[in-house]
Design a protein around this motif. Sequence first.
Motif, PDB file in Angstrom:
ATOM      1  N   LYS A   1       0.834  -1.209   0.000  1.00  0.00           N
ATOM      2  CA  LYS A   1       0.000   0.000   0.000  1.00  0.00           C
ATOM      3  C   LYS A   1       0.869   1.259   0.000  1.00  0.00           C
ATOM      4  CE  LYS A   1      -4.070   2.121   0.683  1.00  0.00           C
ATOM      5  NZ  LYS A   1      -5.216   2.022  -0.233  1.00  0.00           N
ATOM      6  N   LEU A   2       1.888   1.272   0.831  1.00  0.00           N
ATOM      7  CA  LEU A   2       2.774   2.434   0.917  1.00  0.00           C
ATOM      8  C   LEU A   2       3.460   2.701  -0.417  1.00  0.00           C
ATOM      9  CD1 LEU A   2       4.370   1.776   4.427  1.00  0.00           C
ATOM     10  CD2 LEU A   2       2.863   3.681   3.832  1.00  0.00           C
ATOM     11  N   PHE A   3       3.971   1.648  -1.040  1.00  0.00           N
ATOM     12  CA  PHE A   3       4.649   1.830  -2.332  1.00  0.00           C
ATOM     13  C   PHE A   3       3.665   2.258  -3.410  1.00  0.00           C
ATOM     14  CE2 PHE A   3       8.303  -0.053  -0.397  1.00  0.00           C
ATOM     15  CZ  PHE A   3       9.380   0.289  -1.200  1.00  0.00           C
ATOM     16  N   ALA A   4       2.429   1.705  -3.375  1.00  0.00           N
ATOM     17  CA  ALA A   4       1.425   2.065  -4.375  1.00  0.00           C
ATOM     18  C   ALA A   4       1.013   3.528  -4.241  1.00  0.00           C
ATOM     19  CB  ALA A   4       0.206   1.154  -4.244  1.00  0.00           C
TER      20      ALA A   4
ATOM     21  N   GLY B   1       3.122   4.666  -7.016  1.00  0.00           N
ATOM     22  CA  GLY B   1       2.255   4.187  -8.077  1.00  0.00           C
ATOM     23  C   GLY B   1       2.628   2.816  -8.606  1.00  0.00           C
ATOM     24  N   THR B   2       2.190   2.539  -9.839  1.00  0.00           N
ATOM     25  CA  THR B   2       2.460   1.219 -10.441  1.00  0.00           C
ATOM     26  C   THR B   2       3.954   0.992 -10.653  1.00  0.00           C
ATOM     27  OG1 THR B   2       2.007   2.243 -12.591  1.00  0.00           O
ATOM     28  CG2 THR B   2       0.222   0.968 -11.585  1.00  0.00           C
ATOM     29  N   ASN B   3       4.704   2.066 -10.929  1.00  0.00           N
ATOM     30  CA  ASN B   3       6.159   1.933 -11.078  1.00  0.00           C
ATOM     31  C   ASN B   3       6.784   1.401  -9.799  1.00  0.00           C
ATOM     32  OD1 ASN B   3       5.564   3.187 -13.466  1.00  0.00           O
ATOM     33  ND2 ASN B   3       7.062   4.833 -13.270  1.00  0.00           N
ATOM     34  N   GLY B   4       6.337   1.929  -8.661  1.00  0.00           N
ATOM     35  CA  GLY B   4       6.870   1.490  -7.375  1.00  0.00           C
ATOM     36  C   GLY B   4       6.556   0.036  -7.087  1.00  0.00           C
ATOM     37  N   ILE B   5       5.331  -0.403  -7.423  1.00  0.00           N
ATOM     38  CA  ILE B   5       4.947  -1.800  -7.204  1.00  0.00           C
ATOM     39  C   ILE B   5       5.795  -2.732  -8.062  1.00  0.00           C
ATOM     40  CG2 ILE B   5       3.083  -3.472  -7.614  1.00  0.00           C
ATOM     41  CD1 ILE B   5       2.771  -1.952  -5.035  1.00  0.00           C
ATOM     42  N   THR B   6       6.029  -2.337  -9.322  1.00  0.00           N
ATOM     43  CA  THR B   6       6.861  -3.154 -10.213  1.00  0.00           C
ATOM     44  C   THR B   6       8.267  -3.310  -9.649  1.00  0.00           C
ATOM     45  OG1 THR B   6       5.627  -2.440 -12.160  1.00  0.00           O
ATOM     46  CG2 THR B   6       7.809  -3.353 -12.542  1.00  0.00           C
ATOM     47  N   LEU B   7       8.882  -2.187  -9.244  1.00  0.00           N
ATOM     48  CA  LEU B   7      10.260  -2.249  -8.748  1.00  0.00           C
ATOM     49  C   LEU B   7      10.336  -2.930  -7.379  1.00  0.00           C
ATOM     50  CD1 LEU B   7      11.731   1.179  -9.901  1.00  0.00           C
ATOM     51  CD2 LEU B   7      12.224  -1.101 -10.798  1.00  0.00           C
TER      52      LEU B   7
ATOM     53  N   TYR C   1      11.640  -9.053 -18.787  1.00  0.00           N
ATOM     54  CA  TYR C   1      11.178  -9.075 -20.182  1.00  0.00           C
ATOM     55  C   TYR C   1       9.873  -8.283 -20.337  1.00  0.00           C
ATOM     56  CZ  TYR C   1       8.772 -11.077 -24.256  1.00  0.00           C
ATOM     57  OH  TYR C   1       8.057 -11.249 -25.408  1.00  0.00           O
ATOM     58  N   VAL C   2       8.955  -8.438 -19.390  1.00  0.00           N
ATOM     59  CA  VAL C   2       7.670  -7.740 -19.462  1.00  0.00           C
ATOM     60  C   VAL C   2       7.870  -6.234 -19.264  1.00  0.00           C
ATOM     61  CG1 VAL C   2       5.365  -7.524 -18.418  1.00  0.00           C
ATOM     62  CG2 VAL C   2       6.387  -9.778 -18.728  1.00  0.00           C
ATOM     63  N   ILE C   3       8.795  -5.851 -18.376  1.00  0.00           N
ATOM     64  CA  ILE C   3       9.101  -4.428 -18.183  1.00  0.00           C
ATOM     65  C   ILE C   3       9.597  -3.818 -19.494  1.00  0.00           C
ATOM     66  CG2 ILE C   3      10.675  -2.797 -17.057  1.00  0.00           C
ATOM     67  CD1 ILE C   3      10.571  -4.634 -14.577  1.00  0.00           C
ATOM     68  N   GLU C   4      10.504  -4.527 -20.180  1.00  0.00           N
ATOM     69  CA  GLU C   4      11.018  -4.025 -21.448  1.00  0.00           C
ATOM     70  C   GLU C   4       9.916  -3.953 -22.502  1.00  0.00           C
ATOM     71  OE1 GLU C   4      13.984  -2.827 -22.148  1.00  0.00           O
ATOM     72  OE2 GLU C   4      14.708  -3.160 -20.108  1.00  0.00           O
ATOM     73  N   LEU C   5       8.976  -4.892 -22.445  1.00  0.00           N
ATOM     74  CA  LEU C   5       7.925  -4.989 -23.458  1.00  0.00           C
ATOM     75  C   LEU C   5       6.813  -3.963 -23.237  1.00  0.00           C
ATOM     76  CD1 LEU C   5       7.250  -6.806 -25.927  1.00  0.00           C
ATOM     77  CD2 LEU C   5       5.889  -8.218 -24.373  1.00  0.00           C
ATOM     78  N   TYR C   6       6.357  -3.824 -21.974  1.00  0.00           N
ATOM     79  CA  TYR C   6       5.187  -3.001 -21.684  1.00  0.00           C
ATOM     80  C   TYR C   6       5.473  -1.767 -20.822  1.00  0.00           C
ATOM     81  CZ  TYR C   6       2.466  -6.995 -23.393  1.00  0.00           C
ATOM     82  OH  TYR C   6       1.936  -7.997 -24.156  1.00  0.00           O
TER      83      TYR C   6
ATOM     84  N   THR D   1       3.267  -3.177 -16.405  1.00  0.00           N
ATOM     85  CA  THR D   1       3.794  -4.305 -15.635  1.00  0.00           C
ATOM     86  C   THR D   1       3.315  -4.222 -14.193  1.00  0.00           C
ATOM     87  OG1 THR D   1       5.771  -4.321 -17.030  1.00  0.00           O
ATOM     88  CG2 THR D   1       5.901  -5.529 -14.958  1.00  0.00           C
ATOM     89  N   GLY D   2       3.179  -3.003 -13.677  1.00  0.00           N
ATOM     90  CA  GLY D   2       2.709  -2.808 -12.310  1.00  0.00           C
ATOM     91  C   GLY D   2       1.302  -3.327 -12.091  1.00  0.00           C
ATOM     92  N   LEU D   3       0.458  -3.268 -13.125  1.00  0.00           N
ATOM     93  CA  LEU D   3      -0.894  -3.823 -13.007  1.00  0.00           C
ATOM     94  C   LEU D   3      -0.828  -5.331 -12.789  1.00  0.00           C
ATOM     95  CD1 LEU D   3      -2.756  -1.867 -15.840  1.00  0.00           C
ATOM     96  CD2 LEU D   3      -2.801  -1.417 -13.369  1.00  0.00           C
ATOM     97  N   TRP D   4      -0.021  -5.999 -13.609  1.00  0.00           N
ATOM     98  CA  TRP D   4       0.164  -7.449 -13.437  1.00  0.00           C
ATOM     99  C   TRP D   4       0.771  -7.749 -12.072  1.00  0.00           C
ATOM    100  CZ3 TRP D   4       5.317  -9.832 -14.796  1.00  0.00           C
ATOM    101  CH2 TRP D   4       5.331 -11.196 -14.502  1.00  0.00           C
ATOM    102  N   GLN D   5       1.761  -6.937 -11.666  1.00  0.00           N
ATOM    103  CA  GLN D   5       2.432  -7.189 -10.398  1.00  0.00           C
ATOM    104  C   GLN D   5       1.521  -6.953  -9.198  1.00  0.00           C
ATOM    105  OE1 GLN D   5       5.798  -8.485  -9.725  1.00  0.00           O
ATOM    106  NE2 GLN D   5       4.969  -9.163 -11.688  1.00  0.00           N
ATOM    107  N   SER D   6       0.535  -6.054  -9.329  1.00  0.00           N
ATOM    108  CA  SER D   6      -0.399  -5.861  -8.215  1.00  0.00           C
ATOM    109  C   SER D   6      -1.200  -7.136  -7.962  1.00  0.00           C
ATOM    110  CB  SER D   6      -1.338  -4.689  -8.496  1.00  0.00           C
ATOM    111  OG  SER D   6      -2.212  -4.963  -9.587  1.00  0.00           O
ATOM    112  N   VAL D   7      -1.565  -7.833  -9.035  1.00  0.00           N
ATOM    113  CA  VAL D   7      -2.304  -9.092  -8.898  1.00  0.00           C
ATOM    114  C   VAL D   7      -1.396 -10.192  -8.333  1.00  0.00           C
ATOM    115  CG1 VAL D   7      -3.514 -10.912 -10.189  1.00  0.00           C
ATOM    116  CG2 VAL D   7      -3.949  -8.512 -10.707  1.00  0.00           C
ATOM    117  N   THR D   8      -0.159 -10.264  -8.813  1.00  0.00           N
ATOM    118  CA  THR D   8       0.753 -11.284  -8.297  1.00  0.00           C
ATOM    119  C   THR D   8       1.119 -11.003  -6.837  1.00  0.00           C
ATOM    120  OG1 THR D   8       2.752 -10.135  -9.085  1.00  0.00           O
ATOM    121  CG2 THR D   8       1.709 -11.689 -10.593  1.00  0.00           C
TER     122      THR D   8
END
Length: 405
Positions: free
Chosen positions: A15-18, A22-28, A230-235, A240-247
């Motif tokens: 929650k804090l990172f989001a 934002g989504t960038n923080g969740i991805t990293l 690979y997904v970060i480079e692609l999208y 990628t953060g949207l996918w990572q929020s679910v994972t």
Amino acid sequence: MAVVFRAIGGLTINKLFAVFFGTNGITLLSHFQNLTSLFTLLPSEGINRAVMKHWSDPKASEASKHKLWQTGFWISNLIFIVVFAMLYFWWKDYFFGRFVEHYSVGQFLTIFLPAIFLMLMTGLLNSVILSFRDVKGYALVSISGILLLVAVVFWSVNLGNLDQALLSFVVGYALMFFCSLIYFILNRNKIKLSIGFPDSASLKKISQFVLMAISSIVFGKLLDFMVRDYVIELYGLDRTGLWQSVTKMSSSYLLVFSGTVGVVYYPKMASLIHDEAALRSYVLKVMGFVAFVTVICLGIYYLNSEFLLNLFFAKGFDRAAYLVRFQAIGDFFCILSYLLAYLLSARVQTIKYIVAQLFSALIYVTLVYLLMGRFNLEALTLAYLWRYIGFFLILILFNRKFLFK
């Protein structure tokens, strides 16, 4: 209580990172947690599990237990050095480059490496606590550590520096070492540990668990790191953060489950390893109960996915709700697979464990490659679903003689 606090702590950090990044923080954050697991998973799933199993064995002598712990201590440190050398001297930019926007790699490692060392020592000490099935003591240690972790991360994210916020994650976990150390100081008359020399008998016992843990890293965390990169480079970081929020939602409730398994299920299995009938009865009862509870919980999550994603991350994360369907079904098979994989581990069936990991990884990589062009992000959750269906089925096959006698 311990595992619930761990889950709440994990969700709070998400929650804090989001909110702050934002989504960038969740991805990293996901990428960074994956990096730390490359250091900690091998000792955790290999050495610590070996210590827990043999210390839980009522037939093991005190001398053999202490020799095993001493050997585990030195192997943990050797693994730490080898993993760092491999990542730094061969793939420094690939593994560390994304986390050093505001620092140099040297400054980053000055904080990162000591923190990882303390995390390894925490896991080794906690494996002894769990071998005694001192759930109350473990709960107090874990809850204290989680409170420290959340406090450190909360303080750091308010400074607004993403690199510093990521490092605060490992620093917070490192502080848990002192909680474990206090436990052993208070129980010094009951549990006596010393740093002696490794011996060949203990090395042989640990090596089989280390081989299983290596397969978990190569076909699990390392593969996840590569796919995410690979997904970060692609999208990009945002999608990628949207996918990572679910994972990460999956990781949160899987943490509750795996924590419970580590505290209760695995030590109990280890204590029953010489009584096959009792062990079979225990495993089947646990699997039935877990399957029932999991279906209910995942059903509630799926039906309320948009609300929960916004609640546990930040407004706008409900855009990822369409990814929950396949992820949740995959989580069901993942949870049941955990129980069967732990059974192979407790019975030290190393080759079968490695083959099962390889089989599931091949399914995942193949489906990501074949489906990404057609399904985009949803290809990742669809591949995840079939990965764990395959993993579950091959584990049933490997355990069939034990389960269906």
